[in-house]
Design an enzyme around this catalytic site. Structure first.
Site, PDB file in Angstrom:
ATOM      1  N   ASN A 101      11.340  44.908  28.343  1.00 20.88           N
ATOM      2  CA  ASN A 101      11.770  43.716  28.230  1.00 20.88           C
ATOM      3  C   ASN A 101      12.509  42.927  29.304  1.00 20.88           C
ATOM      4  O   ASN A 101      13.502  43.707  30.068  1.00 20.88           O
ATOM      5  CB  ASN A 101      12.815  43.597  26.809  1.00 20.88           C
ATOM      6  CG  ASN A 101      13.839  42.552  26.674  1.00 20.88           C
ATOM      7  OD1 ASN A 101      13.156  41.366  27.077  1.00 20.88           O
ATOM      8  ND2 ASN A 101      14.971  42.512  26.382  1.00 20.88           N
ATOM      9  N   TYR A 257      21.525  32.597  21.082  1.00 21.17           N
ATOM     10  CA  TYR A 257      20.149  32.665  20.321  1.00 21.17           C
ATOM     11  C   TYR A 257      19.454  33.727  20.264  1.00 21.17           C
ATOM     12  O   TYR A 257      18.977  34.071  19.005  1.00 21.17           O
ATOM     13  CB  TYR A 257      19.394  31.275  21.010  1.00 21.17           C
ATOM     14  CG  TYR A 257      17.980  31.205  20.256  1.00 21.17           C
ATOM     15  CD1 TYR A 257      17.980  30.774  19.274  1.00 21.17           C
ATOM     16  CD2 TYR A 257      16.867  32.053  20.831  1.00 21.17           C
ATOM     17  CE1 TYR A 257      16.452  30.450  18.372  1.00 21.17           C
ATOM     18  CE2 TYR A 257      15.548  32.022  20.183  1.00 21.17           C
ATOM     19  CZ  TYR A 257      15.352  31.196  19.242  1.00 21.17           C
ATOM     20  OH  TYR A 257      14.212  30.986  18.471  1.00 21.17           O
ATOM     21  N   THR A 303      20.294  30.507  13.621  1.00 18.10           N
ATOM     22  CA  THR A 303      20.992  31.043  14.456  1.00 18.10           C
ATOM     23  C   THR A 303      22.173  30.234  14.715  1.00 18.10           C
ATOM     24  O   THR A 303      23.543  30.768  14.851  1.00 18.10           O
ATOM     25  CB  THR A 303      20.338  31.117  15.827  1.00 18.10           C
ATOM     26  OG1 THR A 303      18.916  31.404  15.559  1.00 18.10           O
ATOM     27  CG2 THR A 303      20.860  32.023  16.927  1.00 18.10           C
ATOM     28  N   ASP A 365      23.148  22.852  16.045  1.00 15.36           N
ATOM     29  CA  ASP A 365      22.005  23.936  16.587  1.00 15.36           C
ATOM     30  C   ASP A 365      22.543  24.704  17.482  1.00 15.36           C
ATOM     31  O   ASP A 365      23.685  24.382  18.138  1.00 15.36           O
ATOM     32  CB  ASP A 365      21.001  22.944  17.148  1.00 15.36           C
ATOM     33  CG  ASP A 365      19.631  23.744  16.973  1.00 15.36           C
ATOM     34  OD1 ASP A 365      19.700  24.877  16.401  1.00 15.36           O
ATOM     35  OD2 ASP A 365      18.518  22.963  17.351  1.00 15.36           O
ATOM     36  N   ASP A 366      21.956  25.938  17.966  1.00 16.18           N
ATOM     37  CA  ASP A 366      22.487  26.899  18.955  1.00 16.18           C
ATOM     38  C   ASP A 366      22.243  26.528  20.224  1.00 16.18           C
ATOM     39  O   ASP A 366      23.018  26.421  21.070  1.00 16.18           O
ATOM     40  CB  ASP A 366      21.656  28.330  18.604  1.00 16.18           C
ATOM     41  CG  ASP A 366      20.372  28.110  18.926  1.00 16.18           C
ATOM     42  OD1 ASP A 366      19.597  27.776  19.631  1.00 16.18           O
ATOM     43  OD2 ASP A 366      19.673  28.114  17.633  1.00 16.18           O
TER      44      ASP A 366
END
Length: 504
Positions: A101, A257, A303, A365-366
């Site tokens: 990742n 997020y 989120t 919103d995030d």
């Protein structure tokens, strides 16, 4: 952004890996893969799609072994080819499979070195394949037939010296054990844990603690920056610091997020961090608009919900769920192209009219990245009867691309790039817009672990915590990530698909 998992088990590993990948599905919806080891035999299945689409009973029956690794993929350069699905495999030495990742920032230099000096061929555009071959070369240069933990740690140390960027890695050495390691800045998260069985412990390495928890594993620790853990097939755990001058600078966007709210990353509860973001944002609104006319606070699911709950409480106004989310639509932020994102927003969210009619609504919103989603949601709120639509972002303005494994686009495609708050509000159609201050965001996250002295906040402030991010590299990322390039790739894939259909 991807999800990784590895396990040393006393029973069949594939089902545990599958269950963990389902929990990590939010980290990647483009492809999934599992490889398991039965003594010296590997079984691998991977393909494009979400976990439940990639793996069926017929696949799981063939994944035989008590040790394995898995991956869910999120495309960071717009490529959706199944050739990019992980884990990757190289047969020499030992037979190594690897999933990762993050994103390497010196990958072109590494490709040249691998070919000219290490005599290794790279077959895809994936930096994971590059990372795998660097590790394989270092193991081959220093390892022996009876591989020791010290030889593995030496190979990881040399790998750290060669690669740059963000990486959380899980690798499996056929018949020997699994390795996990983290970049020297700890940008991407990785944890490990254990669970007791009658004959000893089983161990899991994963991107987030929630993958451990849901499978009944106890969280032991986050891997430290530059640290490696090697767990052999006998269940012996070896840990060692493998990078000099390591310093923890985790990506702050994980807390905003990326991560699940029920995860703990570097001793910080993600859910609590998001609650504190709402507190900070509420206090800022009261400073700027003490006589506000907000009737209701509505989160843009999912989120932003914790931040919205605390924000509403501190404003002294109602909190309401104004949008119903279709759970079968993926995260629009991580869809590889503007066409898909535009199509998905209205399929994903549906407003509850009664919560909007005649009201001044504050949407929370995030973050606001491209502005496309925000624009459509604000329009939906107006169509549902809102008198005014304000919007608050739990994160500061996103003005710079992220180069550490999050597919934030070229700067010119970020809605806040070159715009002030009023100009962004005008663009997305809001009556008023308020962003979180960066200092407040840092404090909200850092309060969970004051020992962290700094975060990677590059998408907000343009300050990159690794050395190889320069103008040339950012220009390369821009060319790879802009939506026109992605849509051209999608069109190419569609043409190929039509040709194959017509020739069938």
């Amino acid at each position: 952004m991807c999800g990784i998992v590895g396990i040393i088990s006393q029973q069949a590993a594939a089902q545990v890996i599958y269950d963990a990948l389902l929990v990590l599905q939010h980290r990647g919806q483009d492809a999934a893969g599992i490889v398991v080891c039965d003594q010296n035999k590997l079984s691998l299945h991977k393909d494009n799609g979400q976990v439940s689409d990639v793996f069926h009973s017929r696949h799981m029956r063939k994944l035989v072994g008590k040790m394995g690794i898995g991956h869910v993929r999120y495309p960071t350069a717009g490529c959706s080819s199944s050739a990019e699905a992980q884990p990757f495999y190289v047969n020499s030495p030992y037979g190594i499979t690897l999933a990762h990742n993050g994103n390497l920032t010196n990958v072109e230099k590494l490709k040249s070195e691998l070919y000219q000096s290490d005599l290794r061929h790279i077959n895809t555009e994936s930096d994971t394949e590059v990372l795998l071959n660097v590790l394989a070369h270092e193991l081959q240069s220093r390892g022996s037939l009876k591989l020791t933990a010290d030889e593995i740690f030496t190979a990881v140390t040399e790998t750290h010296k060669r690669i740059e960027g963000a990486y959380a890695v899980v690798a499996m050495l056929t018949g020997k054990g699994i390795i996990g390691f983290r970049d020297p800045r700890g940008i991407r998260p990785v944890v490990y844990g254990k669970r007791r069985r009658k004959s000893g412990y089983e161990y899991m390495i994963a991107s987030e603690s929630v993958a451990l928890q849901t499978s009944g594993f106890e969280l032991v620790a986050d891997l430290k920056p530059g640290e490696a853990v090697y767990i052999d097939v006998e269940g012996n755990v070896h840990r060692q610091q493998c990078a000099a001058d390591a310093q923890l600078n985790p990506c702050i966007f994980e807390y905003v997020y990326l991560a699940r709210p029920d995860s703990i990353i570097d001793d910080i509860y993600v859910y609590k961090a998001r609650l504190r973001m709402g507190v900070k944002l509420g206090r800022k609104i009261l400073r700027l608009m003490p006589d506000h006319d907000i009737d209701v606070v509505i989160p843009i699911p999912d989120t932003s919900r914790p931040a919205a709950i605390e924000l509403a409480y501190h404003l002294g106004v109602k909190f309401r769920e104004g949008f119903i989310k279709n759970r079968y639509i993926g995260r629009t932020f991580i869809m590889p192209g503007q066409k898909l994102r535009k199509k998905s927003v209205r399929r994903k969210l549906n407003p509850i009219d009664i919560e909007f009619k005649g009201k001044t609504v504050l949407l929370v919103d995030d973050s606001i990245v491209r502005g496309t989603t925000s624009k459509q949601i604000i329009q939906m709120a107006r169509e549902a009867g809102a008198k005014k639509v304000y919007i608050a972002s739990a994160a500061p303005p996103v003005r710079y691309p992220n180069v550490y494994g999050i597919d934030m686009p070229a700067s010119e495609e970020l809605v806040a790039f070159g715009r002030n708050e009023q100009q962004v509000a005008d663009y997305i159609g809001a009556d008023w817009l308020i962003y979180q201050d960066l200092d407040d965001l840092i404090d909200a996250v850092q309060k969970g672990n004051r020992s962290i002295k700094g975060f990677d906040c590059s998408c907000f402030n343009g300050e990159y915590v690794t050395a190889t991010v320069d103008i040339d590299y950012l220009d390369k990322i821009r060319r790879l990530r802009n939506d026109s390039a992605k849509e051209a790739t999608e069109d190419q894939l569609n043409v190929v698909g039509m040709d194959l259909h017509n020739n069938a």
